[in-house]
Design a protein around this motif. Structure first.
Motif, PDB file in Angstrom:
ATOM      1  N   LYS A 120       0.813  -1.210   0.000  1.00 40.48           N
ATOM      2  CA  LYS A 120       0.000   0.000   0.000  1.00 40.48           C
ATOM      3  C   LYS A 120       0.850   1.265   0.000  1.00 40.48           C
ATOM      4  CE  LYS A 120      -3.606   2.733   0.713  1.00 40.48           C
ATOM      5  NZ  LYS A 120      -4.674   2.957  -0.277  1.00 40.48           N
ATOM      6  N   ALA A 270      -6.953   1.558   4.461  1.00 39.26           N
ATOM      7  CA  ALA A 270      -7.924   1.792   3.378  1.00 39.26           C
ATOM      8  C   ALA A 270      -8.955   2.850   3.710  1.00 39.26           C
ATOM      9  CB  ALA A 270      -8.628   0.470   3.047  1.00 39.26           C
ATOM     10  N   ASP A 272      -9.117   6.141   3.266  1.00 43.22           N
ATOM     11  CA  ASP A 272      -9.440   7.060   2.167  1.00 43.22           C
ATOM     12  C   ASP A 272     -10.267   6.377   1.091  1.00 43.22           C
ATOM     13  OD1 ASP A 272      -8.102   9.102   3.410  1.00 43.22           O
ATOM     14  OD2 ASP A 272      -6.228   8.806   2.301  1.00 43.22           O
ATOM     15  N   ASP A 273      -9.886   5.149   0.745  1.00 41.28           N
ATOM     16  CA  ASP A 273     -10.623   4.409  -0.277  1.00 41.28           C
ATOM     17  C   ASP A 273     -12.054   4.126   0.186  1.00 41.28           C
ATOM     18  OD1 ASP A 273      -8.354   4.350  -1.871  1.00 41.28           O
ATOM     19  OD2 ASP A 273      -7.661   2.470  -0.994  1.00 41.28           O
ATOM     20  N   LEU A 274     -12.217   3.748   1.439  1.00 39.92           N
ATOM     21  CA  LEU A 274     -13.546   3.456   1.965  1.00 39.92           C
ATOM     22  C   LEU A 274     -14.411   4.717   1.996  1.00 39.92           C
ATOM     23  CD1 LEU A 274     -12.646   1.051   4.912  1.00 39.92           C
ATOM     24  CD2 LEU A 274     -13.710   0.442   2.732  1.00 39.92           C
ATOM     25  N   HIS A 276     -14.094   7.437   0.047  1.00 37.63           N
ATOM     26  CA  HIS A 276     -14.464   7.807  -1.321  1.00 37.63           C
ATOM     27  C   HIS A 276     -15.543   6.877  -1.870  1.00 37.63           C
ATOM     28  CE1 HIS A 276     -11.505  10.845  -1.361  1.00 37.63           C
ATOM     29  NE2 HIS A 276     -10.451  10.056  -1.504  1.00 37.63           N
ATOM     30  N   ALA A 277     -15.463   5.579  -1.515  1.00 40.22           N
ATOM     31  CA  ALA A 277     -16.493   4.640  -1.970  1.00 40.22           C
ATOM     32  C   ALA A 277     -17.834   4.982  -1.351  1.00 40.22           C
ATOM     33  CB  ALA A 277     -16.088   3.210  -1.598  1.00 40.22           C
TER      34      ALA A 277
END
Length: 285
Positions: A120, A270, A272-274, A276-277
């Motif tokens: 990552k 994760a 940031d990814d979560l 944005h999702a």
């Protein structure tokens, strides 16, 4: 750092995680016993009671590994992380007593999570700090699972490291780290006292407050609500499943620290990814 392909760094992190995982097993099993012996010793000194004379539990670093059942010292080839357990088919070479599945699980978990951290974040200082956080969370989860104890020696160390890292703005700035630590502690502290006033029972331990405070120091106050929600969700799912399968009695308390640690690690890797999702799904972003 040397300019190597990311796959090499990920593989190196996995091997390092495997080796560290073996040490984490020692910490999980020996540290609580050492702390208990130290507390008893201190209590005897304060009360002026003569010590029982029981041998002190083995140290974490100096004493060699041995079978907890027959006490036979383990040879180097019996102590290869993960592979020795597989080759021995999960039994002690000397007394044939089954070896706890915890040993290979902790080593495998440390291997996978360490590799994910470097995958990552790459070969960076962020990844190095992330490895330290990962290993501490694994050890704390294992100890809490066995003893319902989150040692101050580990939670407060994690807290101070997070505060110190904020000085170089590695994850959060000093203001965010201090607020994260304070809000993290006070949020669960408030829930604890509210639950106790309403029910007369203790819903969680003070170690949980300190662990969430440590995660707040690392990631800032913005991570606290997601971590609390994730840990509550995972805890409810795991606890409900175990109760439904009759693997855990409803009235027996379940440690919450492993769920906080799990949620904290997921958000660290994760978050940031979560987020944005979630924004895309909700139609906000």
């Amino acid at each position: 750092m040397p300019d190597l392909p990311l796959t090499i760094w990920v593989a190196f992190a996995g091997v390092l995680g495997l080796l560290v995982g073996s040490f984490l097993n020692v910490v999980i099993l020996r540290l609580p016993k050492r702390l208990d012996a130290l507390w008893r010793q201190e209590a005897h000194d304060v009360l002026g009671i003569e010590a029982s004379g029981e041998p002190f539990p083995p140290g974490i670093v100096r004493e060699t590994s041995h079978c907890p059942h027959c006490k036979h010292p383990l040879a180097a080839y019996d102590n290869i992380p993960l592979f020795s357990w597989l080759l021995l088919r999960g039994r002690c070479r000397y007394c044939q007593t089954p070896i706890s599945i915890q040993y290979p699980l902790v080593e495998l978990l440390s291997t996978i999570l360490s590799a994910v951290i470097v995958w990552k974040f790459g070969p960076t200082w962020v990844a190095l700090a992330g490895l330290f956080l990962t290993w501490m969370l694994i050890a704390l989860s294992g100890i809490d699972f066995h003893t319902q104890l989150l040692p101050d020696q580990m939670t407060l160390s994690l807290l101070w490291v997070g505060l110190l890292l904020s000085l170089i703005h590695l994850f959060a700035n000093p203001e965010q780290a201090i607020l994260g630590a304070a809000i993290g502690y006070l949020s669960l502290w408030s829930v604890y006292w509210l639950f106790k006033l309403l029910t007369g029972k203790e819903g969680m331990g003070f170690g949980d407050f300190k662990l969430l405070a440590a995660l707040g120091a690392w990631m800032g106050p913005g991570a606290l609500l997601p971590v609390i929600l994730l840990s509550s969700l995972v805890g409810a799912l795991v606890g409900g499943t175990l109760i439904a399968l009759r693997k855990h009695a409803r009235e027996v308390p379940m440690p919450f620290g492993p769920f906080i640690a799990m949620a904290g690690w997921i958000w660290f890797v994760a978050g940031d990814d979560l987020w944005h999702a979630y924004m895309r799904i909700s139609g906000i972003g």
